[in-house]
Design a protein around this motif. Structure first.
Motif, mmCIF file in Angstrom:
data_model
loop_
_atom_site.group_PDB
_atom_site.id
_atom_site.type_symbol
_atom_site.label_atom_id
_atom_site.label_comp_id
_atom_site.label_asym_id
_atom_site.label_seq_id
_atom_site.Cartn_x
_atom_site.Cartn_y
_atom_site.Cartn_z
ATOM 1 N N LYS A 1 115.953 15.980 43.669
ATOM 2 C CA LYS A 1 114.649 15.823 43.033
ATOM 3 C C LYS A 1 114.699 16.361 41.617
ATOM 4 C CE LYS A 1 112.031 16.097 47.301
ATOM 5 N NZ LYS A 1 113.141 15.944 48.186
ATOM 6 N N ARG A 2 113.891 15.769 40.750
ATOM 7 C CA ARG A 2 113.800 16.230 39.363
ATOM 8 C C ARG A 2 112.571 17.108 39.232
ATOM 9 N NH1 ARG A 2 114.144 12.610 33.860
ATOM 10 N NH2 ARG A 2 114.296 14.411 32.489
ATOM 11 N N LEU A 3 112.696 18.171 38.436
ATOM 12 C CA LEU A 3 111.584 19.093 38.226
ATOM 13 C C LEU A 3 110.769 18.671 37.013
ATOM 14 C CD1 LEU A 3 113.577 22.339 38.943
ATOM 15 C CD2 LEU A 3 111.755 21.403 40.352
ATOM 16 N N TYR A 4 109.450 18.626 37.197
ATOM 17 C CA TYR A 4 108.548 18.193 36.132
ATOM 18 C C TYR A 4 107.609 19.295 35.663
ATOM 19 C CZ TYR A 4 110.108 13.468 37.097
ATOM 20 O OH TYR A 4 110.876 12.346 37.243
ATOM 21 N N GLN A 5 107.645 20.466 36.303
ATOM 22 C CA GLN A 5 106.776 21.556 35.862
ATOM 23 C C GLN A 5 107.265 22.094 34.520
ATOM 24 O OE1 GLN A 5 106.962 24.904 38.525
ATOM 25 N NE2 GLN A 5 109.123 24.568 38.955
ATOM 26 N N SER A 6 106.330 22.547 33.713
ATOM 27 C CA SER A 6 106.726 23.086 32.408
ATOM 28 C C SER A 6 107.474 24.396 32.611
ATOM 29 C CB SER A 6 105.496 23.303 31.524
ATOM 30 O OG SER A 6 104.621 24.226 32.119
ATOM 31 N N GLY A 7 108.340 24.701 31.677
ATOM 32 C CA GLY A 7 109.128 25.920 31.770
ATOM 33 C C GLY A 7 110.606 25.616 31.633
ATOM 34 N N PRO A 8 111.450 26.605 31.870
ATOM 35 C CA PRO A 8 112.895 26.431 31.660
ATOM 36 C C PRO A 8 113.543 25.403 32.588
ATOM 37 C CG PRO A 8 112.423 28.610 32.558
ATOM 38 C CD PRO A 8 111.114 27.969 32.252
ATOM 39 N N ASP A 9 112.939 25.127 33.746
ATOM 40 C CA ASP A 9 113.515 24.174 34.688
ATOM 41 C C ASP A 9 113.086 22.733 34.442
ATOM 42 O OD1 ASP A 9 115.091 25.911 36.122
ATOM 43 O OD2 ASP A 9 113.575 26.344 37.631
ATOM 44 N N LEU A 10 112.303 22.481 33.420
ATOM 45 C CA LEU A 10 111.836 21.134 33.131
ATOM 46 C C LEU A 10 113.022 20.187 32.954
ATOM 47 C CD1 LEU A 10 109.486 19.190 32.434
ATOM 48 C CD2 LEU A 10 109.810 19.838 30.053
ATOM 49 N N PRO B 1 106.390 12.283 40.963
ATOM 50 C CA PRO B 1 106.368 13.683 40.518
ATOM 51 C C PRO B 1 105.106 14.402 41.002
ATOM 52 C CG PRO B 1 106.796 12.199 38.677
ATOM 53 C CD PRO B 1 106.438 11.354 39.849
ATOM 54 N N TYR B 2 105.273 15.621 41.439
ATOM 55 C CA TYR B 2 104.156 16.463 41.855
ATOM 56 C C TYR B 2 104.452 17.888 41.400
ATOM 57 C CZ TYR B 2 100.744 18.798 44.853
ATOM 58 O OH TYR B 2 99.706 19.572 45.311
ATOM 59 N N PRO B 3 104.269 18.170 40.088
ATOM 60 C CA PRO B 3 104.654 19.473 39.540
ATOM 61 C C PRO B 3 104.039 20.670 40.247
ATOM 62 C CG PRO B 3 104.106 17.951 37.774
ATOM 63 C CD PRO B 3 103.742 17.279 39.070
ATOM 64 N N ALA B 4 102.806 20.534 40.734
ATOM 65 C CA ALA B 4 102.151 21.678 41.379
ATOM 66 C C ALA B 4 102.858 22.085 42.677
ATOM 67 C CB ALA B 4 100.690 21.346 41.653
ATOM 68 N N GLY B 5 103.563 21.169 43.306
ATOM 69 C CA GLY B 5 104.231 21.475 44.566
ATOM 70 C C GLY B 5 105.701 21.818 44.420
ATOM 71 N N GLU B 6 106.179 21.935 43.195
ATOM 72 C CA GLU B 6 107.601 22.230 42.980
ATOM 73 C C GLU B 6 107.900 23.716 43.156
ATOM 74 O OE1 GLU B 6 108.413 18.640 39.801
ATOM 75 O OE2 GLU B 6 108.445 20.698 39.100
ATOM 76 N N PRO B 7 109.101 24.022 43.623
ATOM 77 C CA PRO B 7 109.466 25.427 43.813
ATOM 78 C C PRO B 7 109.692 26.144 42.488
ATOM 79 C CG PRO B 7 111.336 24.019 44.289
ATOM 80 C CD PRO B 7 110.174 23.114 44.028
ATOM 81 N N ASN B 8 109.435 27.442 42.491
ATOM 82 C CA ASN B 8 109.742 28.286 41.343
ATOM 83 C C ASN B 8 111.038 29.016 41.673
ATOM 84 O OD1 ASN B 8 110.012 30.456 39.547
ATOM 85 N ND2 ASN B 8 107.808 30.541 39.206
ATOM 86 N N PHE B 9 112.156 28.490 41.163
ATOM 87 C CA PHE B 9 113.465 29.028 41.528
ATOM 88 C C PHE B 9 113.710 30.420 40.966
ATOM 89 C CE2 PHE B 9 114.517 24.391 41.946
ATOM 90 C CZ PHE B 9 114.582 24.422 43.330
ATOM 91 N N PHE B 10 113.077 30.760 39.876
ATOM 92 C CA PHE B 10 113.256 32.111 39.335
ATOM 93 C C PHE B 10 112.629 33.134 40.283
ATOM 94 C CE2 PHE B 10 113.936 29.473 35.624
ATOM 95 C CZ PHE B 10 115.053 30.073 35.069
ATOM 96 N N ARG B 11 111.470 32.815 40.843
ATOM 97 C CA ARG B 11 110.825 33.715 41.800
ATOM 98 C C ARG B 11 111.625 33.775 43.106
ATOM 99 N NH1 ARG B 11 105.306 31.980 42.251
ATOM 100 N NH2 ARG B 11 105.078 32.936 40.214
#
Length: 141
Positions: free
Chosen positions: A84-93, A124-134
């Motif tokens: 899956k591709r990450l669409y949330q803003s931040g370093p993982d975009l 894409p569903y950015p709100a449901g993507e994991p936060n890998f840093f956390r």
């Protein structure tokens, strides 16, 4: 689900007979190779990777590992194997991930299976993507 401790905790992977030469295994070797760090890199948390230079990737890296040089073929393979591709803003975009594709644990790629036709790419569903840093704060690789 976090697979970073799966093998340590005694988990068993039912490996396909070609698990060491399939797309996920080759992809893990490609991303992990220092000689390719000018084109593709692991993110610091080790749970996703990022293409940093598409031109270099398609000109030299993809032909070496997969025998093709089209970015479209590469992304089609990623989708077909459940990445899956990450669409949330931040370093993982723009990064790609799979829950069984983790830096330093190539044996986990044996658990990745090709998806049935028409089930690869999702909306894409950015709100449901994991936060890998956390996640990595709790389960470091």
């Amino acid at each position: 689900r976090d697979y970073s401790r799966f093998l340590e905790d005694g988990g068993q992977i039912v490996k396909h007979k070609k698990w060491q030469s399939n797309f996920p295994a080759k992809l893990h070797k490609m991303v992990s190779s220092e000689s390719n760090s000018h084109a593709v890199i692991w993110m610091p948390h080790g749970r996703s990777f990022k293409v940093i230079d598409k031109d270099v990737l398609k000109a030299t890296v993809l032909p070496e590992y997969f025998g093709f040089n089209k970015i479209e073929s590469f992304t089609r393979q990623l989708n077909g194997w459940g990445f899956k591709r990450l669409y949330q803003s931040g370093p993982d975009l723009g990064c790609y991930y799979h829950e069984c594709f983790l830096r330093g644990i190539p044996a986990l790629t044996g658990a990745i299976r090709r998806l049935p036709p028409n089930l690869g790419k999702t909306s894409p569903y950015p709100a449901g993507e994991p936060n890998f840093f956390r996640i990595s704060e709790r389960y470091p690789l």
